[in-house]
Design a protein around this motif. Structure first.
Motif, PDB file in Angstrom:
ATOM      1  N   LEU A  35     -37.100-164.474 101.065  1.00  0.00           N
ATOM      2  CA  LEU A  35     -38.643-164.892 101.303  1.00  0.00           C
ATOM      3  C   LEU A  35     -39.013-166.488 100.533  1.00  0.00           C
ATOM      4  CD1 LEU A  35     -39.755-161.533 100.084  1.00  0.00           C
ATOM      5  CD2 LEU A  35     -39.892-162.358 102.378  1.00  0.00           C
ATOM      6  N   GLN A  36     -39.079-167.410 101.478  1.00  0.00           N
ATOM      7  CA  GLN A  36     -39.466-168.689 100.904  1.00  0.00           C
ATOM      8  C   GLN A  36     -41.014-169.146 101.066  1.00  0.00           C
ATOM      9  OE1 GLN A  36     -37.368-171.921 102.702  1.00  0.00           O
ATOM     10  NE2 GLN A  36     -37.741-173.308 101.144  1.00  0.00           N
ATOM     11  N   ILE A  37     -41.543-169.182  99.923  1.00  0.00           N
ATOM     12  CA  ILE A  37     -43.147-169.500  99.950  1.00  0.00           C
ATOM     13  C   ILE A  37     -43.080-170.986 100.201  1.00  0.00           C
ATOM     14  CG2 ILE A  37     -45.089-169.852  98.470  1.00  0.00           C
ATOM     15  CD1 ILE A  37     -43.861-167.399  96.757  1.00  0.00           C
ATOM     16  N   LEU A  38     -43.851-171.118 101.345  1.00  0.00           N
ATOM     17  CA  LEU A  38     -43.969-172.405 102.154  1.00  0.00           C
ATOM     18  C   LEU A  38     -45.334-173.171 101.770  1.00  0.00           C
ATOM     19  CD1 LEU A  38     -42.577-171.573 105.696  1.00  0.00           C
ATOM     20  CD2 LEU A  38     -41.316-172.512 103.812  1.00  0.00           C
ATOM     21  N   GLU A  39     -46.355-172.250 101.613  1.00  0.00           N
ATOM     22  CA  GLU A  39     -47.539-172.966 101.274  1.00  0.00           C
ATOM     23  C   GLU A  39     -48.547-172.092 100.169  1.00  0.00           C
ATOM     24  OE1 GLU A  39     -49.946-173.547 104.610  1.00  0.00           O
ATOM     25  OE2 GLU A  39     -48.674-175.218 105.445  1.00  0.00           O
ATOM     26  N   THR A  40     -49.227-172.517  99.248  1.00  0.00           N
ATOM     27  CA  THR A  40     -49.893-171.760  98.528  1.00  0.00           C
ATOM     28  C   THR A  40     -51.263-172.072  98.380  1.00  0.00           C
ATOM     29  OG1 THR A  40     -49.291-173.040  96.519  1.00  0.00           O
ATOM     30  CG2 THR A  40     -47.864-171.288  96.807  1.00  0.00           C
ATOM     31  N   GLN A  41     -52.231-171.236  97.960  1.00  0.00           N
ATOM     32  CA  GLN A  41     -53.502-171.619  97.667  1.00  0.00           C
ATOM     33  C   GLN A  41     -54.005-171.221  96.369  1.00  0.00           C
ATOM     34  OE1 GLN A  41     -56.052-169.785 100.783  1.00  0.00           O
ATOM     35  NE2 GLN A  41     -58.038-170.569  99.827  1.00  0.00           N
ATOM     36  N   VAL A  52     -45.460-167.655 104.339  1.00  0.00           N
ATOM     37  CA  VAL A  52     -44.072-167.199 103.847  1.00  0.00           C
ATOM     38  C   VAL A  52     -43.056-167.202 104.841  1.00  0.00           C
ATOM     39  CG1 VAL A  52     -42.915-165.471 102.481  1.00  0.00           C
ATOM     40  CG2 VAL A  52     -45.321-166.026 101.848  1.00  0.00           C
ATOM     41  N   SER A  53     -41.877-167.702 104.640  1.00  0.00           N
ATOM     42  CA  SER A  53     -40.570-167.734 105.664  1.00  0.00           C
ATOM     43  C   SER A  53     -39.985-166.366 105.265  1.00  0.00           C
ATOM     44  CB  SER A  53     -39.825-168.894 105.829  1.00  0.00           C
ATOM     45  OG  SER A  53     -38.819-168.734 106.174  1.00  0.00           O
ATOM     46  N   VAL A  54     -39.573-165.784 106.119  1.00  0.00           N
ATOM     47  CA  VAL A  54     -38.670-164.451 105.947  1.00  0.00           C
ATOM     48  C   VAL A  54     -37.642-164.489 106.829  1.00  0.00           C
ATOM     49  CG1 VAL A  54     -38.842-161.983 106.239  1.00  0.00           C
ATOM     50  CG2 VAL A  54     -40.872-163.026 105.872  1.00  0.00           C
ATOM     51  N   GLN A  55     -36.337-164.363 106.098  1.00  0.00           N
ATOM     52  CA  GLN A  55     -35.106-164.384 106.758  1.00  0.00           C
ATOM     53  C   GLN A  55     -34.112-163.293 106.339  1.00  0.00           C
ATOM     54  OE1 GLN A  55     -32.989-167.822 105.898  1.00  0.00           O
ATOM     55  NE2 GLN A  55     -34.297-169.252 107.106  1.00  0.00           N
ATOM     56  N   LEU A  56     -33.773-162.175 107.434  1.00  0.00           N
ATOM     57  CA  LEU A  56     -32.671-161.406 107.205  1.00  0.00           C
ATOM     58  C   LEU A  56     -31.336-162.197 107.187  1.00  0.00           C
ATOM     59  CD1 LEU A  56     -32.062-158.320 106.670  1.00  0.00           C
ATOM     60  CD2 LEU A  56     -31.857-158.243 109.225  1.00  0.00           C
ATOM     61  N   GLN A  57     -30.615-161.922 105.958  1.00  0.00           N
ATOM     62  CA  GLN A  57     -29.260-162.735 106.119  1.00  0.00           C
ATOM     63  C   GLN A  57     -28.079-161.817 105.824  1.00  0.00           C
ATOM     64  OE1 GLN A  57     -29.704-165.479 103.214  1.00  0.00           O
ATOM     65  NE2 GLN A  57     -31.016-166.968 104.343  1.00  0.00           N
ATOM     66  N   VAL A  84     -42.362-156.928 106.204  1.00  0.00           N
ATOM     67  CA  VAL A  84     -41.330-156.995 107.377  1.00  0.00           C
ATOM     68  C   VAL A  84     -40.246-157.287 106.843  1.00  0.00           C
ATOM     69  CG1 VAL A  84     -40.916-158.695 109.028  1.00  0.00           C
ATOM     70  CG2 VAL A  84     -43.401-158.303 108.840  1.00  0.00           C
ATOM     71  N   GLY A  85     -39.798-157.815 105.775  1.00  0.00           N
ATOM     72  CA  GLY A  85     -38.357-158.097 105.180  1.00  0.00           C
ATOM     73  C   GLY A  85     -38.036-156.519 105.068  1.00  0.00           C
ATOM     74  N   CYS A  86     -38.722-155.851 104.412  1.00  0.00           N
ATOM     75  CA  CYS A  86     -38.232-154.557 104.004  1.00  0.00           C
ATOM     76  C   CYS A  86     -38.059-153.623 105.236  1.00  0.00           C
ATOM     77  CB  CYS A  86     -39.588-153.765 103.056  1.00  0.00           C
ATOM     78  SG  CYS A  86     -39.012-152.295 102.537  1.00  0.00           S
ATOM     79  N   VAL A  87     -38.641-153.640 106.016  1.00  0.00           N
ATOM     80  CA  VAL A  87     -38.379-152.976 107.432  1.00  0.00           C
ATOM     81  C   VAL A  87     -37.235-153.514 108.000  1.00  0.00           C
ATOM     82  CG1 VAL A  87     -39.031-152.346 109.699  1.00  0.00           C
ATOM     83  CG2 VAL A  87     -40.735-152.421 107.962  1.00  0.00           C
ATOM     84  N   TRP A  88     -37.125-154.840 107.968  1.00  0.00           N
ATOM     85  CA  TRP A  88     -35.742-155.217 108.693  1.00  0.00           C
ATOM     86  C   TRP A  88     -34.396-155.021 107.918  1.00  0.00           C
ATOM     87  CZ3 TRP A  88     -37.167-161.053 109.541  1.00  0.00           C
ATOM     88  CH2 TRP A  88     -37.872-161.385 110.737  1.00  0.00           C
ATOM     89  N   LEU A  89     -34.659-154.968 106.478  1.00  0.00           N
ATOM     90  CA  LEU A  89     -33.373-154.692 105.726  1.00  0.00           C
ATOM     91  C   LEU A  89     -33.121-153.310 105.799  1.00  0.00           C
ATOM     92  CD1 LEU A  89     -31.728-155.652 103.538  1.00  0.00           C
ATOM     93  CD2 LEU A  89     -33.099-155.101 101.828  1.00  0.00           C
ATOM     94  N   GLU A  90     -33.981-152.321 105.916  1.00  0.00           N
ATOM     95  CA  GLU A  90     -34.014-150.900 105.980  1.00  0.00           C
ATOM     96  C   GLU A  90     -33.123-150.587 107.186  1.00  0.00           C
ATOM     97  OE1 GLU A  90     -34.304-148.280 103.889  1.00  0.00           O
ATOM     98  OE2 GLU A  90     -34.830-149.850 102.451  1.00  0.00           O
TER      99      GLU A  90
END
Length: 96
Positions: A35-41, A52-57, A84-90
């Protein structure tokens, strides 16, 4: 007081952070989520992730870096991206 080496866990898997990148999962498994944080507020004195960018690797060290990415997406908010990343990983780990 907890030890310095204790890992933060989410749904039974480790979360590790380095600057604006968070890794979810174990390198001993076949896949992890980045998970890469691209923008913050700014919200008061906190920085909240808004994009946030999400990548399954794949964790295979023999694979080229661009070939390791199985899925990727961008989400609004850190929790949505982590969910989303948790579902992909599972699903990826269950398909072994």
């Amino acid at each position: 007081m907890s030890e310095k080496n204790e890992l933060l866990m989410y749904k039974g898997r480790p979360l590790m952070r380095k600057d604006n990148i968070v890794y979810y999962g174990s390198m001993a498994d076949s896949h992890i989520v980045m998970l890469q944080i691209l923008e913050t507020q700014k919200e008061g004195d906190l920085d909240l992730a808004t994009k946030v960018s999400v990548q399954l690797q794949l964790t295979d060290p023999a694979a080229k870096s661009r070939d390791r990415i199985v899925k990727k997406s961008e989400k609004d908010g850190f929790y949505t991206a982590l969910d989303v990343g948790c579902v992909w990983l599972e699903r990826a780990l269950a398909a072994k």
